[in-house]
Design a protein around this motif. Sequence first.
Motif, short mmCIF file in Angstrom:
data_model
loop_
_atom_site.label_atom_id
_atom_site.label_comp_id
_atom_site.label_asym_id
_atom_site.label_seq_id
_atom_site.Cartn_x
_atom_site.Cartn_y
_atom_site.Cartn_z
N THR A 191 5.91 1.14 -7.83
CA THR A 191 4.39 1.99 -8.05
C THR A 191 3.52 2.73 -6.95
OG1 THR A 191 3.91 0.43 -10.64
CG2 THR A 191 1.82 2.08 -9.21
N ALA A 192 4.08 1.76 -6.05
CA ALA A 192 3.41 2.53 -4.70
C ALA A 192 4.26 3.05 -4.33
CB ALA A 192 3.44 1.29 -3.57
N VAL A 193 5.69 4.00 -4.17
CA VAL A 193 6.62 4.45 -4.12
C VAL A 193 6.19 5.54 -4.94
CG1 VAL A 193 9.08 4.88 -4.46
CG2 VAL A 193 8.94 2.73 -3.22
N ARG B 6 3.55 6.51 -6.17
CA ARG B 6 2.34 7.67 -5.75
C ARG B 6 2.51 7.89 -4.69
NH1 ARG B 6 -1.84 2.49 -6.58
NH2 ARG B 6 -2.39 3.07 -9.18
N ALA B 7 3.48 7.40 -3.29
CA ALA B 7 4.16 8.19 -2.13
C ALA B 7 4.66 9.12 -2.69
CB ALA B 7 4.64 6.91 -0.88
N LEU C 87 8.06 0.96 2.77
CA LEU C 87 8.29 1.73 1.65
C LEU C 87 9.50 1.75 1.78
CD1 LEU C 87 5.10 4.03 0.27
CD2 LEU C 87 6.11 1.39 -0.37
N ASP D 75 1.06 -1.38 -0.11
CA ASP D 75 -0.05 0.12 0.29
C ASP D 75 0.66 0.71 0.28
OD1 ASP D 75 -2.02 1.79 -0.23
OD2 ASP D 75 -2.64 1.80 2.35
N PHE D 76 0.54 2.35 -0.94
CA PHE D 76 1.29 3.66 -1.44
C PHE D 76 1.40 3.87 -0.10
CE2 PHE D 76 -3.01 4.41 -1.99
CZ PHE D 76 -2.51 6.17 -2.13
N LYS D 77 0.13 4.03 1.56
CA LYS D 77 0.05 5.13 2.48
C LYS D 77 1.11 3.95 3.22
CE LYS D 77 -4.30 4.32 2.05
NZ LYS D 77 -5.54 4.36 1.78
#
Length: 93
Positions: free
Chosen positions: A76-78, A80-81, A48, A41-43
């Motif tokens: 992708t998550a990194v 987005r974060a 991360l 999850d990017f949150k």
Amino acid sequence: MERERDRGGSGGGRDESGGGGGRFFQRRRPCRFCTEKGSIDFKDVGLLRNFLTERGSIVQRHISGSCLGHQRELTTAVKRARHIALISFAEER
């Protein structure tokens, strides 16, 4: 003329110990996300940050030990974060 190639290393040939000689081989570690069945999850900034270097770049797949699919999800998550400013793009001085 033959040259002697004894440089002290194993050099790929077999030695008398019978250990097979040659290159060092280490078994690839299993993917962390496949074994834990967890989602990326990017949150989750704490997770991360484990996959970022000190300079802020994403750790390569063969170093992190993640499989191809999870490495893509991680990337992708990194990104987005970073886009919503949970993680900085580069190291802060």
